[in-house]
Design an enzyme around this catalytic site. Structure first.
Site, short mmCIF file in Angstrom:
data_model
loop_
_atom_site.label_atom_id
_atom_site.label_comp_id
_atom_site.label_asym_id
_atom_site.label_seq_id
_atom_site.Cartn_x
_atom_site.Cartn_y
_atom_site.Cartn_z
N HIS A 101 0.84 -1.20 0.00
CA HIS A 101 0.00 0.00 0.00
C HIS A 101 0.87 1.24 0.00
O HIS A 101 1.97 1.25 0.55
CB HIS A 101 -0.94 0.02 1.21
CG HIS A 101 -0.26 -0.14 2.54
ND1 HIS A 101 0.16 -1.35 3.03
CD2 HIS A 101 0.08 0.77 3.48
CE1 HIS A 101 0.71 -1.19 4.22
NE2 HIS A 101 0.69 0.09 4.50
N HIS A 149 0.85 5.23 1.11
CA HIS A 149 0.21 6.29 1.88
C HIS A 149 0.31 7.58 1.06
O HIS A 149 1.41 7.95 0.63
CB HIS A 149 0.94 6.52 3.20
CG HIS A 149 0.94 5.35 4.13
ND1 HIS A 149 0.12 5.27 5.24
CD2 HIS A 149 1.67 4.20 4.14
CE1 HIS A 149 0.34 4.13 5.89
NE2 HIS A 149 1.28 3.46 5.24
P1 AMP Z 1 1.81 0.49 7.40
O1 AMP Z 1 2.53 0.83 8.69
O2 AMP Z 1 2.45 1.15 6.21
O3 AMP Z 1 1.62 -0.99 7.23
O4 AMP Z 1 0.40 1.19 7.52
C1 AMP Z 1 -0.81 0.51 7.70
C2 AMP Z 1 -1.88 1.56 7.79
O5 AMP Z 1 -3.13 0.92 7.69
C3 AMP Z 1 -1.89 2.36 9.09
O6 AMP Z 1 -1.67 3.74 8.78
C4 AMP Z 1 -3.29 2.11 9.67
O7 AMP Z 1 -3.86 3.26 10.25
C5 AMP Z 1 -4.07 1.69 8.44
N1 AMP Z 1 -5.20 0.80 8.72
C6 AMP Z 1 -5.22 -0.32 9.46
N2 AMP Z 1 -6.44 -0.86 9.44
C7 AMP Z 1 -7.21 -0.06 8.66
C8 AMP Z 1 -8.59 -0.09 8.27
N3 AMP Z 1 -9.41 -1.08 8.67
N4 AMP Z 1 -9.04 0.91 7.47
C9 AMP Z 1 -8.22 1.88 7.07
N5 AMP Z 1 -6.92 1.97 7.40
C10 AMP Z 1 -6.42 1.01 8.20
#
Ligand code: AMP
Ligand code: ZN
Length: 137
Positions: A99, A101
């Protein structure tokens, strides 16, 4: 991937605030935004880490990353945008489904990156590392 939370969002088994969707790509708001409007852009198919994504799929994801950044600038009147992507727990990755950001930035939004710029002791060290990377391409 049955247990992957982003795959569950793709399948509609978990709720999300969708911003964009097509056959290959989904964009939705991050539930814990660094800055409000912080959006996640994912390939709908489960890939991890970044190098596992087929180039054609990655190109589609990046096209949406670009559109979301433009929408944050135009639609949210953001002053700037950060793109952030992590691979591996050591890099701070929490969700193991590739993903990006896309984070809108505003003057005085309260966020700053804890970016510690280091250095190289010798120019030779830089050259050797660049060579090592070139050899691995
Ligand atoms: P990462 O540290 O790059 O793996 O970021 C994962 C991101 O996913 C974090 O910023 C979380 O806030 C976001 N996240 C986790 N669960 C959900 C969800 N159900 N809906 C939207 N964002 C999410
Ligand atoms: Zn997944």
């Amino acid at each position: 991937m049955n247990d992957c939370i982003f795959c569950k969002i793709v399948r509609g088994e978990l709720p999300s605030a969708k911003v964009y969707e097509d056959d290959d790509v989904l964009a939705f708001l991050d539930i814990g935004p660094i800055v409000k409007g912080h959006t996640l852009v994912i390939p709908k198919a489960h890939y991890d880490p970044l190098p596992a994504v087929p180039a054609a799929q990655l190109a589609k994801v990046m096209a949406v990353v670009q559109r979301i950044a433009q929408a944050q600038l135009n639609g949210l009147s953001a002053d700037g945008v950060n793109i952030h992507q992590s691979n591996g727990a050591v890099a701070g990755q929490i969700v193991p489904h590739v993903h990006f950001h896309v984070i809108p930035r505003f003057a005085n939004d309260g966020h700053s990156w804890n970016w510690r710029a280091g250095g190289y002791s010798q120019p030779e060290e830089m050259k050797a590392l660049a060579e090592k990377l070139r050899a691995a391409l």
